[in-house]
Every structure is written in C-alpha cells, then in structure tokens.
Scaffold this motif. Structure first.
Motif, short mmCIF file in Angstrom:
data_model
loop_
_atom_site.label_atom_id
_atom_site.label_comp_id
_atom_site.label_asym_id
_atom_site.label_seq_id
_atom_site.Cartn_x
_atom_site.Cartn_y
_atom_site.Cartn_z
N VAL A 198 0.84 -1.19 0.00
CA VAL A 198 0.00 0.00 0.00
C VAL A 198 0.88 1.24 0.00
N GLY A 199 0.41 2.30 -0.64
CA GLY A 199 1.19 3.52 -0.73
C GLY A 199 1.38 4.17 0.62
N PHE B 44 5.59 -5.25 -4.95
CA PHE B 44 6.41 -5.41 -3.76
C PHE B 44 7.72 -6.10 -4.15
N GLN B 45 8.68 -5.29 -4.49
CA GLN B 45 10.01 -5.76 -4.85
C GLN B 45 10.98 -4.61 -4.63
N GLY B 46 12.24 -4.94 -4.45
CA GLY B 46 13.22 -3.90 -4.22
C GLY B 46 14.52 -4.48 -3.71
N TYR B 47 15.49 -3.57 -3.51
CA TYR B 47 16.82 -3.97 -3.06
C TYR B 47 16.85 -4.09 -1.54
N MET B 48 17.54 -5.12 -1.07
CA MET B 48 17.87 -5.30 0.34
C MET B 48 19.23 -5.99 0.43
N TRP B 49 19.85 -5.86 1.59
CA TRP B 49 21.11 -6.55 1.84
C TRP B 49 20.81 -7.91 2.45
N VAL C 4 12.00 -10.21 -4.91
CA VAL C 4 10.66 -10.22 -5.50
C VAL C 4 9.81 -11.17 -4.65
N LEU C 5 8.74 -10.63 -4.06
CA LEU C 5 7.89 -11.40 -3.15
C LEU C 5 6.68 -11.95 -3.89
N LYS C 6 6.47 -13.27 -3.72
CA LYS C 6 5.31 -13.96 -4.27
C LYS C 6 4.59 -14.67 -3.13
N PRO C 7 3.37 -15.16 -3.39
CA PRO C 7 2.63 -15.80 -2.29
C PRO C 7 3.33 -17.02 -1.69
N THR D 192 8.29 -6.95 6.27
CA THR D 192 7.82 -7.95 7.23
C THR D 192 6.31 -8.15 7.15
N GLN D 193 5.56 -7.04 6.97
CA GLN D 193 4.11 -7.17 6.83
C GLN D 193 3.74 -7.90 5.54
N ALA D 194 4.47 -7.62 4.47
CA ALA D 194 4.17 -8.29 3.20
C ALA D 194 4.45 -9.79 3.28
N ILE D 195 5.56 -10.18 3.92
CA ILE D 195 5.87 -11.60 4.04
C ILE D 195 4.84 -12.30 4.91
N GLN D 196 4.42 -11.65 5.99
CA GLN D 196 3.36 -12.23 6.82
C GLN D 196 2.05 -12.33 6.05
N THR D 197 1.78 -11.36 5.17
CA THR D 197 0.60 -11.43 4.32
C THR D 197 0.67 -12.62 3.38
#
Length: 662
Positions: free
Chosen positions: A218-219, A241-246, A261-264, A326-331
């Motif tokens: 969400v924005g 929901f994708q982006g750079y992380m270490w 890149v997050l998928k279900p 963290t919220q997206a992964i829990q989703t």
C-alpha cells in the motif's frame, strides 16, 4: 482456475496455429513435434514409446483436439506440478507458435513492442472467460486498462471504450479475441499511450503483479491496509512489492545487495532488477517465522526469515521499508494458509459473481417496472425464471466453493509431498555424508595398507639381499675353513717329516758319539765308516732346516687363513644378525623397553660360553699352542744338534789334514 486450465489456454492457441486448413484437425507429425516441445518446456521426462504408440501411422488421418486431449491429459498435464517449470517460457513457446499465423505484426512507429504484445497476450489469457474460443468481456478489458493507467499514474479515459462498443455491438455480447485486443491496443483505440517507455514500465509492473503473483504494498499516504482474507481490490496508489535489500550469505557470511521479489509462496532474489541472474529463492510455508533482529555488523533495520532448514538474514534501507517487508511476508504466509495460490484468480471470480448479481438486480428492476402492465401468467413466468436463475447462481457458488476446496487440498497435498521430498533429500544427504566418510576412512585404510605393503616389500627385498650376502659370507667361510683344513694337514705332514728327520739326526749323532768312544784297534777298521757318518749327519741337518723353513711358511700361511676365517665368521655373524633383525622387526620403543626391563647380567654366569662347539674349538686351539711350544723346544734341541754336527765335522777335517800331511 487451476493450473491445468491455465496451461490448456496456451496449448489451445498452439494447437489452432497448427490447423492450417481450419478444419479442427492437426497432422500426427505436427502433434509429435508439439508434444516433444511441451515435454521439454514443462520439464517432464520424455516418453517416446507412448508418443509413437499414440501417434502411430495409420489411415485415420489428422487428429482433432478431442482426439489429442486424452494423450495430453494422461502423459503431459497430469504430470505437471507447479514450481517445476517456468510458466513464462511455456507461454512464450505457445506465443511464438501462434503469433506467426495470427498476429499481423507491429507497424513502424507503433508505441508497443513485441515483448509488450507478449505480456498483453499472457494477461489476456489470465482474464479471459473459461470457454473456447477464448474471449475477454468488456468489463475485464476495462479492469486491465484501468490497472495499466494507474501504473502510469494517469486517469483512464473510458470514452474510447464506449466509442468502440458503439461501433461494434458484438463486442458487448460476445467479447473480444486476443488478436482484436492487440490490434486495438496498437492502434490506440483502447488506451492513449504518449510514452512508449512509460507504457512498458507500467505494463511490466502489472505483468509482475498479475501474472507472476508478485505481492503489492500500500502507498505511503494510503490508510487502507492490504488484506488477503477480504479479497479487496487494490488501491490505485500501489506498486509491486520488490526492491533492493542486503542479504547475509550462508557460506562466506558476507553481506550482498540483492533485488528481492515477493510472491505468495516464495521470495526470490536476483543480482539486479532485470531479473536475469537469479541467485536463490526462499520457499515460504506454514513453518516459516519472521523475526526482527538487533543492529549489528554495521547493518541496521535487520530481520530474518526462518525456514525448516535455513535462516535468511536481511537488512532494509530504513525502518519503514523493514516494516513493509515484514508485513508483506506475513501477508504471503496468511495467503498461503488460506490456500489461495493467486489473488487475481479469486478477484476474477468475485468480479464475475458481482456482475451476475448486478445483472440479476437489473432484471428484477425491469420485472418490477413492467409487473403492473403484465398479467399473472407473465409474473409466474418471471418468478420461475428468477428461481432458475437463483438456482444457477447457487450452483455456480457451489462450484466455486468446490474448486476452492480442491485447490486447498491440492496445496496441502503438494506441501506434504514437498515436505516428504525434503525429508527424503535430507536422509539421502545424510547417507551420502556417511558414505563419503566411510569412503574416506576406507581410502585412508587402503593408503595405510599400501604403505605397509610397500614397507613389507622393501623389507622382503632387504631380506633377499641380506640372505644373498649371508650366503656369500657362508661360502667364503666354508672356503676359508677348507683352506684352513688343507694348511693344517700340510703343517701336520711337515711336522711328521720334521720329527722323522730329528730322529734320524739323533740316531746319527748317537752313532758319532759311539764311534768317538771305541778303542784304537777298532778305529782302523772303522775309518771308512767314520768318513761316511759326518756327511750323512750334515745332509740330514740340511734337510731338517729345509723342513723347518717349510713349517714356518706353513705356520704363517695357517695364521693368514685363520685371520681370513675369523673375518668370514664375523661377516657371517653380522649378516645373520641383520637377517634376524629383519625377520623380527623391532617396534618403536620396544628395544628401549626391553633394555629398561632387563637386568645387566654377566655372560659367564648365564653360561653364554658353555657351548660344546666353543669348548671344542678352545681345546683345539690349546692343543695347537702346546704343539707349537713343543716344536719350538725341538727347534732349540735341533739347533744344538746342528752345532754339534758342525763341530764334529770341523774336528774330523782338522784331524784328517795332519794325517794326510804326515
């Protein structure tokens, strides 16, 4: 819609592209090639025997889609499992086959690229109705165009769609095919595209979200949180929901920046955002746990994803990104717990139900408006139709619910199978490690055995060489003993001859003494005998001297031979000791242990010099020394005899001269 239905849509395009005569049938040779390509792109083991048996040459001619479906279901679609192949490559294969026949191409100056057309083709198949030929109704077209416009940060203009429907009324009733949809998009009759780059980026974003099931966030200024359980529509101000992380490595334990890149059901990470070099994937299941970590190692905003066998540590750029991830992964985990593989499939079914419901409401309002003008028979007919419609709606709802239950069961079965395969893989890895350890131990043991065998071989060679040296020393000792025996025999012979000569000399000396004591009367008669006796005594003394010289030489020769024998015996003892040492090798520390445990004892007390062989040799040597001493005394007596003989000879000569002169 399950995986098989999704694959059948693309395969239908590939099958129809092979139907050159448009009669609904395809030749068997072309179906063989198509099946072989499907085997390859879906990562299914080839079954050439079944392929040849099913498509053997006979007089039946080409095969229709109904004749091809049994083979397709049994040998291809029933063996396909989600995650074992790349769906984009599969759709790309079907797109390449059908594009050559049905797609007219992109004119020069168009704002859409061929890759954009492929992505629109995939999205069309996703949103099309579940009936053949595949069509997409205007409501779904409007939904897709709105999402693309939102991704371009533009407002969708519905006037273009209305003008197109007014020009062609069949679009509202039958829908739009994929080729008509692509032609209208290229011509700009559905969406105004001002920038080709902006359109490509927006289409790629929508493609990742809907086709690859990349979750959205969400924005910043949006207060409506993303909830999967309610199946709500996405807010316009959203991005993929994708982006750079270490990410911290598992082997080198260093931090590397990755594009996530997050998928279900998974969280893939790449080297860069072009998604070309995939470095790994985190499988999300019910056992996964999300935990926040304290800042360390110069990294901040840390959190980790714990799976059944690994822990993935990641660092976001700031606290807001950390909370969003963290919220997206829990989703995603909640989505998986509810058995929903794709949110957009659920949204599509929900939009379909809403359309049916609105249509029923319109029909009811129409019936209520005309009820005053209709008679009772028409009212009963309308009520009957309404009941049938409600019944159909209930059936549709039950079918959808049943499909969801089947999908949930399938997901659970796949999860159990995946868990079982992981356990089997872990067991196989454990067995492999044990086998490797056993192999290493066996190799070490073999090397030790080879080393021992090499030492034994070297020891045997030393034994053979020592044995040869010992045999040579024994031969030398035997020759020395034989030579000593010959010299001894020669010395004994000389001693006997010398004894004989000594007796003769004594006898002659006694005769001479006896002649000196006779009377003058007998002296005249024995003058001749007196002349012969001194000459015999002289010759005997000369022979005795020769024998003594020979005996001295033999004695020296005997000493030399005895010295040679002692050296040969010493060599034999030396090589015998070496042979015994090699026959019974001394272990490390054994000689020292024996030396410390044994007490110093005098050899004479132990009887080391009491052997019969040594006593016999000692007696022989003492006899030889006595014999040599006796010979020395005899030599002295013989010298006295010789002097006496010389004196007697001189006196006889002196007496003879005056007699002769007189």
């Amino acid at each position: 819609m399950d995986l098989k239905s999704e694959l059948l849509k693309s395969i239908w395009y590939a099958f129809t592209s092979l139907d050159v005569e448009k009669c609904g049938k395809v030749s068997k040779s072309q179906l063989k090639v198509l099946s072989h390509n499907l085997y390859t792109v879906l990562n299914i083991p080839h079954d050439p025997v079944a392929l040849e048996e099913h498509f053997q040459d006979d007089d039946d001619g080409p095969v229709s889609n109904h004749g091809y479906m049994p083979y397709l279901n049994k040998y291809i679609l029933d063996k396909v499992k989600e995650g074992m192949f790349d769906k984009e490559k599969f759709d790309d294969l079907c797109w390449m086959m059908t594009m050559k026949k049905n797609f007219r191409g992109i004119p020069q100056g168009a704002l859409l690229s061929e890759r954009d057309c492929f992505k629109l083709f995939c999205l069309f198949n996703l949103l099309s109705e579940d009936r053949y030929p595949l069509m997409m109704i205007p409501e779904e077209v409007e939904y897709l165009l709105k999402k693309i416009s939102t991704a371009m940060s533009e407002e969708w203009d519905g006037k273009l769609m209305e003008d197109l429907i007014s020009q062609d009324a069949t679009l509202l009733e039958e829908g739009m095919s994929v080729w008509t949809f692509l032609e209208r998009m290229i011509a700009g009759q559905l969406l105004r595209v001002t920038s080709a780059e902006a359109f490509s980026l927006a289409l790629h974003e929508v493609f990742l979200e809907m086709y690859h099931n990349v979750l959205k966030r969400v924005g910043i200024y949006d207060r409506v949180f993303f909830t999967i359980s309610s199946l709500c529509l996405f807010h316009p101000d959203q991005c993929c929901f994708q982006g750079y992380m270490w990410k911290k490595g598992h082997k080198r334990r260093n931090w590397t920046e990755r594009w996530f890149v997050l998928k279900p059901f998974s969280m893939a990470y790449y080297v860069s955002e072009d998604l070309k070099d995939k470095r790994g994937e985190i499988q999300l299941d019910k056992s996964c746990i999300i935990e926040t970590l304290a800042d360390r190692e110069g990294k901040r905003c840390l959190f980790c994803v714990k799976t059944h066998n690994k822990t993935f540590e990641m660092s976001a750029s700031d606290q807001r990104k950390k909370v969003e991830w963290t919220q997206a992964i829990q989703t995603a985990l909640r989505l998986q717990g509810e058995g929903k593989s794709s949110l957009h499939h659920e949204l599509k079914l929900k939009r379909r139900v809403q359309r049916d419901h609105s249509q029923r409401e319109r029909s009811r309002s129409a019936r209520s408006s005309c009820s005053s003008q209709s008679d009772d028979s028409n009212i009963q007919e309308m009520e009957r139709m309404e009941k049938e419609k409600d019944k159909q709606d209930l059936e549709i709802e039950s079918i959808i619910q049943h499909a969801r239950e089947l999908e949930s069961k399938r997901r659970e079965a796949e999860e159990k199978e995946r868990r079982r395969q992981r356990e089997v893989q872990m067991e196989l890895e454990r067995q492999l490690k044990e086998a490797e350890m056993l192999r290493d131990s066996m190799q070490a043991e073999m090397q030790e055995k080879e080393k021992e065998a090499e030492q034994q071989k070297k020891r045997i060679q030393e034994l053979e060489l020592t044995q040869e040296k010992l045999e040579a020393a024994l031969n030398v000792e035997i020759q020395a003993r034989l030579e000593e025996e010959r010299v001894r025999q020669e010395l004994e012979r000389l001693l006997e001859a010398e004894e004989e000569k000594k007796r003769q000399c004594q006898l002659l000396q006694e005769q001479q003494r006896a002649q000196q004591g006779v009377s003058p009367i007998e002296e005249a008669s024995d003058v001749r005998t007196e002349e012969e006796t001194p000459s015999a005594l002289y010759s005997a003394s000369q022979e005795l001297q020769d024998l003594q010289a020979s005996r001295q030489r033999s004695h020296q020769r005997l000493e030399e031979v005895q010295e040679k024998l002692r050296n040969a015996t010493q060599h034999v003892r030396h090589w015998n000791v070496q042979l015994n040492r090699l026959m019974t090798p001394i272990a490390p520390g054994e000689c020292l242990g024996q030396r410390l445990s044994s007490k110093p004892v005098c050899p004479k007390k132990e009887g080391a010099l009491a052997s019969n062989e040594f006593i016999t040799k000692l007696k022989k040597r003492s006899d030889q020394m006595d014999q040599i001493d006796h010979m020395t005394e005899d030599d002295r007596t013989l010298d006295d005899y010789m002097e006496a003989a010389h004196l007697s000879d001189g006196s006889d000569e002196s007496q003879g001269k005056p007699n002769g002169q007189m």
